[in-house]
Motif scaffolding. Structure first.
Motif, short mmCIF file in Angstrom:
data_model
loop_
_atom_site.label_atom_id
_atom_site.label_comp_id
_atom_site.label_asym_id
_atom_site.label_seq_id
_atom_site.Cartn_x
_atom_site.Cartn_y
_atom_site.Cartn_z
N TRP A 101 -6.42 4.16 0.13
CA TRP A 101 -5.01 4.10 0.48
C TRP A 101 -4.08 4.32 -0.70
N GLY A 102 -4.42 3.71 -1.82
CA GLY A 102 -3.50 3.69 -2.94
C GLY A 102 -2.56 2.50 -2.83
N ILE A 103 -2.11 1.99 -3.95
CA ILE A 103 -1.21 0.84 -3.99
C ILE A 103 -0.01 1.22 -4.84
N LEU A 104 1.18 0.84 -4.38
CA LEU A 104 2.41 1.28 -5.02
C LEU A 104 2.69 0.61 -6.36
N PHE A 105 2.02 -0.50 -6.62
CA PHE A 105 2.18 -1.21 -7.88
C PHE A 105 0.81 -1.40 -8.52
N ASP A 106 0.80 -1.72 -9.81
CA ASP A 106 -0.46 -2.08 -10.44
C ASP A 106 -0.85 -3.46 -9.94
N TYR A 107 -1.84 -3.49 -9.08
CA TYR A 107 -2.15 -4.69 -8.30
C TYR A 107 -2.40 -5.91 -9.18
N GLU A 108 -3.28 -5.78 -10.13
CA GLU A 108 -3.73 -6.95 -10.90
C GLU A 108 -2.63 -7.52 -11.79
N SER A 109 -1.68 -6.70 -12.21
CA SER A 109 -0.60 -7.23 -13.03
C SER A 109 0.62 -7.62 -12.20
N LYS A 116 0.84 -1.20 0.00
CA LYS A 116 0.00 0.00 0.00
C LYS A 116 0.87 1.25 0.00
N ASP A 117 0.29 2.35 -0.37
CA ASP A 117 1.00 3.62 -0.46
C ASP A 117 1.13 4.23 0.94
N ILE A 118 2.35 4.30 1.45
CA ILE A 118 2.57 4.84 2.80
C ILE A 118 3.14 6.25 2.77
N ARG A 119 3.05 6.93 1.63
CA ARG A 119 3.68 8.25 1.53
C ARG A 119 3.02 9.30 2.41
N ILE A 137 5.42 -18.19 12.21
CA ILE A 137 4.62 -19.32 11.72
C ILE A 137 4.55 -19.39 10.19
N LEU A 138 5.04 -18.38 9.50
CA LEU A 138 4.94 -18.39 8.03
C LEU A 138 5.62 -19.59 7.38
N PRO A 139 6.80 -20.02 7.83
CA PRO A 139 7.44 -21.15 7.16
C PRO A 139 6.63 -22.44 7.20
N LYS A 140 5.72 -22.55 8.15
CA LYS A 140 4.94 -23.78 8.29
C LYS A 140 3.63 -23.74 7.50
N CYS A 141 3.34 -22.60 6.89
CA CYS A 141 2.13 -22.49 6.06
C CYS A 141 2.42 -23.05 4.67
N ASP A 142 1.52 -23.89 4.16
CA ASP A 142 1.69 -24.47 2.83
C ASP A 142 1.26 -23.50 1.73
N LEU A 143 0.38 -22.59 2.08
CA LEU A 143 -0.15 -21.61 1.13
C LEU A 143 -0.57 -20.39 1.93
N MET A 144 -0.41 -19.20 1.35
CA MET A 144 -0.86 -17.99 2.04
C MET A 144 -1.96 -17.30 1.24
N ILE A 145 -2.97 -16.86 1.98
CA ILE A 145 -4.00 -15.98 1.44
C ILE A 145 -3.81 -14.62 2.09
N SER A 146 -3.74 -13.58 1.30
CA SER A 146 -3.66 -12.24 1.86
C SER A 146 -4.34 -11.27 0.91
N ASP A 147 -4.15 -9.99 1.16
CA ASP A 147 -4.80 -8.98 0.32
C ASP A 147 -3.77 -7.95 -0.14
N TYR A 148 -3.44 -7.00 0.76
CA TYR A 148 -2.49 -5.94 0.42
C TYR A 148 -1.39 -5.86 1.48
N SER A 149 -1.21 -6.93 2.22
CA SER A 149 -0.26 -6.97 3.33
C SER A 149 1.17 -7.15 2.83
N GLY A 150 2.11 -6.52 3.53
CA GLY A 150 3.52 -6.70 3.21
C GLY A 150 4.00 -8.11 3.48
#
Length: 416
Positions: free
Chosen positions: A348-356, A123-126, A309-322
């Motif tokens: 908020w704005g997103i620093l990259f074109d999200y969908e691409s 997300k845009d933190i400017r 706990i991230l290394p033990k996850c087989d798959l991650m679902i997220s949205d706009y999290s770092g």
């Protein structure tokens, strides 16, 4: 009255800073407003404690954190205690991952202020640089005094900041009040969890160790561990995968049972009452009370360090999290639950074109998410390979250096 008191405190701090010499051999560290021993600050502190000859001090507002740090062989003090203030004024470096309030603003006057930040931003933190981290409309002479004189732009007010690459360094310069030469380039300290030979016994807290044991138990039962870690929206109202009602969550749980999936989840730190944020979530607590009754959904709390706990996850679902960037380091599949993409982009704005840019399927409702998970369970290897090229490209683009803590220490020691 608070404003005048702040001016008096600034004058006192300036006077003390002129009298007490700061030592390059003393570094103080804190994190999350002094309320948690976790995230980048914790991993950096523990690394330095074990691998440098610096006097490492953890400053906090919590007696339980003092005990936890000391149990790991470190020195920790309440930041307003006599010893806390002494080391705060003696230390050449104040290191934190949210703001200089993580250690103590009062005793940081004249020190090198180094913000590790708490993840590479999507997300845009400017807005941070404008002294407006929460989107509040701040105007007038009082705002000028607070930001210019008292330095209360806590999150952006630092001398040094950690960034993960040079390609997008302008994002850092647009977000933090630092000179280009004061950007320290390295991996995030917390990403030590993905390194071979990571010492869980040393780094993990009791809460993280218990969480890790639970996930190991699920894996022994041949269950797939799917992590869901949403970001903070700042509007006080949050949803779980786009829903908040019991019926939808129960249907999701039934689906997980049928697919032998366990969803593990944790809210963003700012959403918890424990964090005392002005925009804490009004809905997260009620949703959590529903989630904790589900057989195949595991909910972790405020105190847990997410990366543990991230290394033990087989798959991650997220949205706009770092957190999605950190997860790239182990090249496992991602699904992006962007149920509010249009609104979030507008607010908020997103620093990259999200969908691409994002290296995974984008879904906007539970039905589409479940379809993706069915494909994943049926053939995990094929599902993962679909976006592997994009994941590796994104990883190389964001993380220009593999080394984190050692590279940070090396660069800090070169600074006079």
């Amino acid at each position: 009255m608070k404003l005048y008191f702040g001016i008096v405190k600034l004058a006192i701090a300036s006077a003390i800073a002129c009298v007490i010499p700061r030592s390059r051999d003393i570094w103080v560290v804190g994190g999350n407003k002094g309320l948690r021993f976790a995230d980048n600050s914790m991993y950096f502190y523990l690394y330095c404690l074990k691998n440098t000859d610096k006097k490492m001090i953890w400053l906090t507002r919590s007696n339980s954190i003092v005990e936890e740090v000391r149990s790991k062989g470190g020195d920790a003090y309440i930041n307003t205690s006599l010893m806390g203030l002494y080391y705060g004024f003696r230390a050449k470096w104040h290191v934190f991952d949210v703001s200089k309030g993580d250690t103590k603003i009062f005793s940081s006057k004249g020190a090198n202020l180094f913000n590790l930040w708490h993840g590479y931003p999507l997300k845009d933190i400017r807005r941070l640089k404008a002294g407006n981290p929460d989107g509040v409309n701040l105007k007038g002479w009082k705002h000028l005094v607070k930001t210019k004189l008292l330095g209360q732009r806590e999150r952006s007010d630092c001398n040094y900041v950690l960034w993960q690459n040079e390609q997008y360094v302008q994002h850092a310069l647009d977000s933090f009040d630092v000179k280009p030469e004061n950007i320290i380039t390295a991996n995030l300290p917390r990403n030590v969890v993905f390194e071979d030979g990571f010492d869980e016994c040393y780094y993990l807290s009791d809460a993280a160790a218990r969480a890790s044991e639970k996930l190991v138990s699920h894996k022994k039962n041949k269950q797939k561990i799917v992590g869901y870690f949403p970001t903070w929206r700042g509007n006080g109202y949050d949803l779980f995968m786009g829903v908040a009602d019991r019926e939808s969550i129960e249907r999701l749980n039934e689906f997980c049972e049928s697919q032998n999936i366990v969803v593990v989840t944790k809210w963003h730190t700012c959403l918890y009452k424990d964090y005392q944020h002005p925009c804490e979530s009004s809905s997260a607590e009620d949703i959590t009370s529903i989630l904790t009754r589900m057989s195949n959904i595991e909910v972790f709390g405020f105190e847990l360090d997410l990366n543990s706990i991230l290394p033990k996850c087989d798959l991650m679902i997220s949205d706009y999290s770092g957190a999605i960037f950190d997860y790239l380091l182990i090249n496992k599949p991602l699904i992006f639950m962007a149920y509010d993409l249009e609104n979030y982009t507008k607010e908020w704005g997103i620093l990259f074109d999200y969908e691409s840019f994002v290296p995974g399927d984008i879904v906007k409702n539970l039905d589409d998410l479940q379809q993706c998970l069915v494909h994943y369970v049926a053939d995990p290897e094929n599902f993962s390979s679909r976006y592997e090229k994009q994941r590796l490209e994104a990883k190389a683009e964001i993380f220009e250096r593999a080394d984190g803590n050692s590279a940070i220490v090396e660069q800090m020691q070169k600074i006079v």
